[in-house]
Scaffold this motif. Structure first.
Motif, PDB file in Angstrom:
ATOM      1  N   LEU A 118       0.835  -1.204   0.000  1.00 44.67           N
ATOM      2  CA  LEU A 118       0.000   0.000   0.000  1.00 44.67           C
ATOM      3  C   LEU A 118       0.866   1.250   0.000  1.00 44.67           C
ATOM      4  O   LEU A 118       2.026   1.227   0.444  1.00 44.67           O
ATOM      5  N   PRO A 119       0.327   2.378  -0.468  1.00 52.44           N
ATOM      6  CA  PRO A 119       1.082   3.641  -0.411  1.00 52.44           C
ATOM      7  C   PRO A 119       1.234   4.133   1.024  1.00 52.44           C
ATOM      8  O   PRO A 119       0.432   3.804   1.895  1.00 52.44           O
ATOM      9  N   THR A 120       2.283   4.916   1.249  1.00 49.08           N
ATOM     10  CA  THR A 120       2.515   5.456   2.599  1.00 49.08           C
ATOM     11  C   THR A 120       1.459   6.505   2.927  1.00 49.08           C
ATOM     12  O   THR A 120       0.865   7.115   2.045  1.00 49.08           O
ATOM     13  N   ARG A 121       1.240   6.692   4.217  1.00 49.65           N
ATOM     14  CA  ARG A 121       0.304   7.720   4.684  1.00 49.65           C
ATOM     15  C   ARG A 121       1.016   8.605   5.708  1.00 49.65           C
ATOM     16  O   ARG A 121       2.024   8.203   6.302  1.00 49.65           O
ATOM     17  N   PRO A 122       0.498   9.805   5.936  1.00 50.08           N
ATOM     18  CA  PRO A 122       1.125  10.700   6.922  1.00 50.08           C
ATOM     19  C   PRO A 122       1.021  10.126   8.331  1.00 50.08           C
ATOM     20  O   PRO A 122       0.022   9.488   8.666  1.00 50.08           O
ATOM     21  N   PRO A 123       2.029  10.347   9.156  1.00 54.88           N
ATOM     22  CA  PRO A 123       1.920   9.931  10.560  1.00 54.88           C
ATOM     23  C   PRO A 123       0.940  10.827  11.310  1.00 54.88           C
ATOM     24  O   PRO A 123       0.819  12.023  11.025  1.00 54.88           O
ATOM     25  N   SER A 170       8.035  11.576   4.256  1.00 53.77           N
ATOM     26  CA  SER A 170       7.882  10.896   2.970  1.00 53.77           C
ATOM     27  C   SER A 170       6.515  11.156   2.361  1.00 53.77           C
ATOM     28  O   SER A 170       6.353  11.138   1.146  1.00 53.77           O
ATOM     29  N   SER A 171       5.511  11.403   3.217  1.00 52.50           N
ATOM     30  CA  SER A 171       4.157  11.650   2.720  1.00 52.50           C
ATOM     31  C   SER A 171       3.896  13.123   2.442  1.00 52.50           C
ATOM     32  O   SER A 171       2.863  13.478   1.883  1.00 52.50           O
ATOM     33  N   GLY A 172       4.829  13.985   2.844  1.00 48.73           N
ATOM     34  CA  GLY A 172       4.686  15.411   2.579  1.00 48.73           C
ATOM     35  C   GLY A 172       3.989  16.192   3.665  1.00 48.73           C
ATOM     36  O   GLY A 172       4.100  17.410   3.722  1.00 48.73           O
ATOM     37  N   ILE A 173       3.233  15.520   4.526  1.00 44.73           N
ATOM     38  CA  ILE A 173       2.551  16.214   5.623  1.00 44.73           C
ATOM     39  C   ILE A 173       2.627  15.360   6.891  1.00 44.73           C
ATOM     40  O   ILE A 173       2.876  14.154   6.835  1.00 44.73           O
ATOM     41  N   ILE A 174       2.423  16.019   8.013  1.00 41.70           N
ATOM     42  CA  ILE A 174       2.280  15.343   9.303  1.00 41.70           C
ATOM     43  C   ILE A 174       1.009  15.880   9.943  1.00 41.70           C
ATOM     44  O   ILE A 174       0.777  17.085   9.950  1.00 41.70           O
ATOM     45  N   THR A 175       0.185  14.997  10.448  1.00 45.06           N
ATOM     46  CA  THR A 175      -1.059  15.407  11.094  1.00 45.06           C
ATOM     47  C   THR A 175      -0.873  15.412  12.600  1.00 45.06           C
ATOM     48  O   THR A 175      -0.458  14.408  13.187  1.00 45.06           O
ATOM     49  N   PHE A 176      -1.164  16.548  13.205  1.00 43.52           N
ATOM     50  CA  PHE A 176      -1.036  16.691  14.652  1.00 43.52           C
ATOM     51  C   PHE A 176      -2.421  16.728  15.284  1.00 43.52           C
ATOM     52  O   PHE A 176      -3.333  17.386  14.783  1.00 43.52           O
TER      53      PHE A 176
END
Length: 644
Positions: A118-123, A170-176
């Motif tokens: 599967l493709p990577t997702r943001p942490p 790697s996903s370009g964004i991080i969700t906080f």
């Protein structure tokens, strides 16, 4: 699903043995544990879905299956026939009814068999820590938007989810996920941790490990196998900062930092100046790469409601954190007993979003009713959503009827008790009837569902065996007249958290003598409720001796005609003899009379009080059997309020 159905049809030969064991295990108990409520079961159902239908932990169901010799069939996605599902349901005291239509629901998609493809997702990263240790300021600097200054007392009052562009990821964004810092929001912190990949524990370098820090550490210890941990030692720009002291304090609490040979990295940062934030992002990105977070970016969306609120102009809105699939406008979604068709989606800055992929947090409008914070969000066709919603509502109504029936029985019992109290004025009987705990009944209104949940969690824990809090109603939005009527019927008060109280509602509340307490600060609400619960506690009474006088000689004084009165000539040996206080006579160590002074004289002059070392004349009301050597004590009864 076809593969799963094939597996179900290929039931091993030991299946009949497992069924017999379930029936045999259940037989001796049929007279002792009758089924408590009906449950609809489809013709075929997976183990994971059955656990959800039974409302039990999946591990508990699997353990029950293993005990019955069904270890090979206990995997999450193994599909059971209705026979086995019914037997298992009966093991949990339920009355199973095989009905595909009534049992229909929408469930999260089955986990992908090979996530590495599967493709990577943001942490998804959760910021946690003690109140006022700079968590929101830290995020504020990261997303370059000021929110901390606008919050009451500098405290985040409800969860906010923000996706921040990060080149290093790697996903370009991080969700906080920005969680509240006060201990009252431990329930929301727990929910935040359940959907997070990495926890950032923020500890102020000038303050160290505090009670809420320890609380978060305990939460992290319970999630160690599921989430990564990074310690951010904040406010290192302050002159009184002591990083080494904080590190040793964390080590004492069991946090194994890398600087001491452990596996938890720590980063020195300043949310105010931005110092160390690049190192923090690098560390988070590195941990996320090691975790290799992946999820489907196509297919039906699945996620969680982080918070929900009524938005003027948009109606019910909810912040949805997407975990799998993709969410687009026009999609039909279901969360708890709330459904909707996605109308508009926007990010944390208010910009419109056309597609929400895993790891993104978006505000979704188009709900028909307000979903609850923490509810799972699933996607389906319009027909499936309607059918699943109808079944969920019916199930909830049945549960509500059972709860209401219990409440009616409790209310009737309370009414019978009240009547008995009025009919029997005996002190002994009143003591028996008053043996139960007193209750402070609350109607709670808040700005968002997450805040309401946290306020309820904070207030329900206040009390003891003699007095406690009981929440009779909760809701999101401004206080309404219906809330006042609810509080009046319950003989309770209204707690308003960060919501408006219209003037007409205030008038109605005053007319009906319903107290309303409103605040934007959670710990002020906690203090107010704690004070009110404390006032319900029974007081204790303590007798304090304020003066003592020894009878030296008795005199008979003529008052009118041949009437005489006995006066005791006394010397004050301790304290002060005051005419306004209570008096008691002590003879040979035993109290033989309690009452009040009739007269207190000194040289034939009436005195309000006589101090230690002086002589005086004393007579008592309705008591003349004084003797030489008696001790007259003056005392007062002090009321001591109860303590929680």
């Amino acid at each position: 699903m076809n593969n799963l159905l094939t597996r179900a049809s290929d039931t091993p030969s030991r299946g009949s043995t497992s069924r017999q064991k379930l029936q045999r295990d259940r037989a001796p108990r049929t007279g002792k544990r009758p089924s408590t409520s009906k449950i609809y079961i489809p013709t075929t159902v997976s183990v994971g879905q059955l656990a959800r239908l039974l409302n039990v932990r999946q591990t508990l169901l699997q353990r029950k299956m293993i005990d019955a010799g069904m270890a090979a069939e206990a995997s999450y996605d193994h599909v059971l026939t209705s026979d086995y599902a019914a037997l298992l349901a009966e093991e949990f005291g339920r009355n199973p009814i095989i009905n595909d239509e009534a049992a229909f629901d929408i469930y999260p998609p089955v986990p992908h068999p090979d996530p590495t493809t599967l493709p990577t997702r943001p942490p998804i990263i959760t910021i946690m820590g003690h109140v006022d240790h700079g968590k929101t300021t830290l995020l504020d600097t990261l997303r370059s938007a000021s929110v901390a200054d606008n919050e009451a007392g500098g405290i985040t009052q409800h969860i906010g989810a923000f996706s921040v562009p990060v080149k290093e990821s790697s996903s370009g964004i991080i969700t906080f996920l920005d969680t509240p810092g006060h201990a009252a929001f431990s329930a929301m912190r727990s929910r935040g941790a359940s959907v997070t990949d990495i926890v950032v524990l923020v500890v102020a370098a000038d303050d160290g490990v505090m009670p809420q820090t320890k609380e978060v550490i305990e939460l992290i210890k319970g999630e160690q196998d599921k989430v990564g941990v990074v310690v951010a030692i904040n406010k290192v720009d302050k002159p009184e900062a002591d990083v080494e002291k904080v590190q040793h304090a964390l080590l004492a609490e069991g946090v194994q930092l890398e600087v001491f040979g452990g596996d938890i990295p720590s980063v020195e940062v300043s949310g105010l100046t931005g110092h160390g934030l690049d190192d923090l992002i690098d560390t988070l990105s590195l941990i996320a790469e090691v975790q290799d977070l992946r999820a489907e970016q196509d297919g039906p969306a699945y996620g969680h409601v982080i918070e929900s609120r009524m938005h003027k102009g948009l109606g019910p809105t909810a912040t949805v954190l997407v975990l799998r699939g993709c969410l687009t406008p026009g999609t039909h979604i279901l969360a708890g007993t709330s459904s909707g068709k996605v109308r508009l989606m926007s990010d944390s800055s208010g910009a419109p979003v056309k597609v929400a992929y895993p790891g993104m947090a978006v505000t979704v409008s188009g709900w028909r009713s307000l979903p609850g914070a923490g509810d799972e969000v699933v996607q389906g066709s319009e027909g499936d959503v309607k059918k699943a919603l109808a079944n969920r509502v019916r199930k909830k109504e049945v549960e509500t009827v059972l709860i209401d029936a219990e409440a009616i029985n409790i209310a009737r019992a309370a009414e019978r008790e009240r009547v008995r109290k009025e009919e029997d004025k005996s002190q002994d009987m009143r003591n028996i009837l008053d043996g139960g705990p007193k209750e402070l009944r609350l109607v709670i209104k808040g700005d968002v569902s997450g805040s309401v949940e946290a306020v309820v969690g904070a207030l329900e824990g206040i009390g003891n065996k003699k007095a406690r809090v009981k929440v009779v109603s909760t809701g999101v939005g401004d206080v309404m007249e219906s809330d006042v009527m609810m509080a009046k019927a319950a003989e309770g008060i209204i707690v308003a958290f960060s919501v408006n109280i219209p003037r007409s509602v205030e008038t109605t509340a005053a007319q009906n003598h319903v107290p309303i307490y409103s605040s934007k600060i959670i710990y002020r609400i906690m203090d107010e409720v704690r004070d009110r619960v404390t006032a319900l506690l029974p007081c204790t009474y303590e007798t304090k001796v304020t003066g003592e006088a020894t009878v030296l000689q008795l005199f008979d004084i003529h008052i009118k005609g041949k009437t005489t009165k006995k006066i005791a000539g006394c010397r004050v040996s301790n304290g002060t003899i005051e005419k306004s206080k209570g008096a008691r006579v002590v003879r040979n160590g035993q109290v033989i009379h309690e009452g009040f002074l009739d007269a207190l004289k000194q040289h034939k002059k009436d005195m309000p009080e006589v101090k230690k070392g002086t002589e005086c004349g004393i007579s008592l009301q309705d008591y003349e059997d004084l003797r030489d050597g008696d001790l007259i004590q003056m005392y007062q009864t002090i009321e001591i309020p109860g303590v929680l």
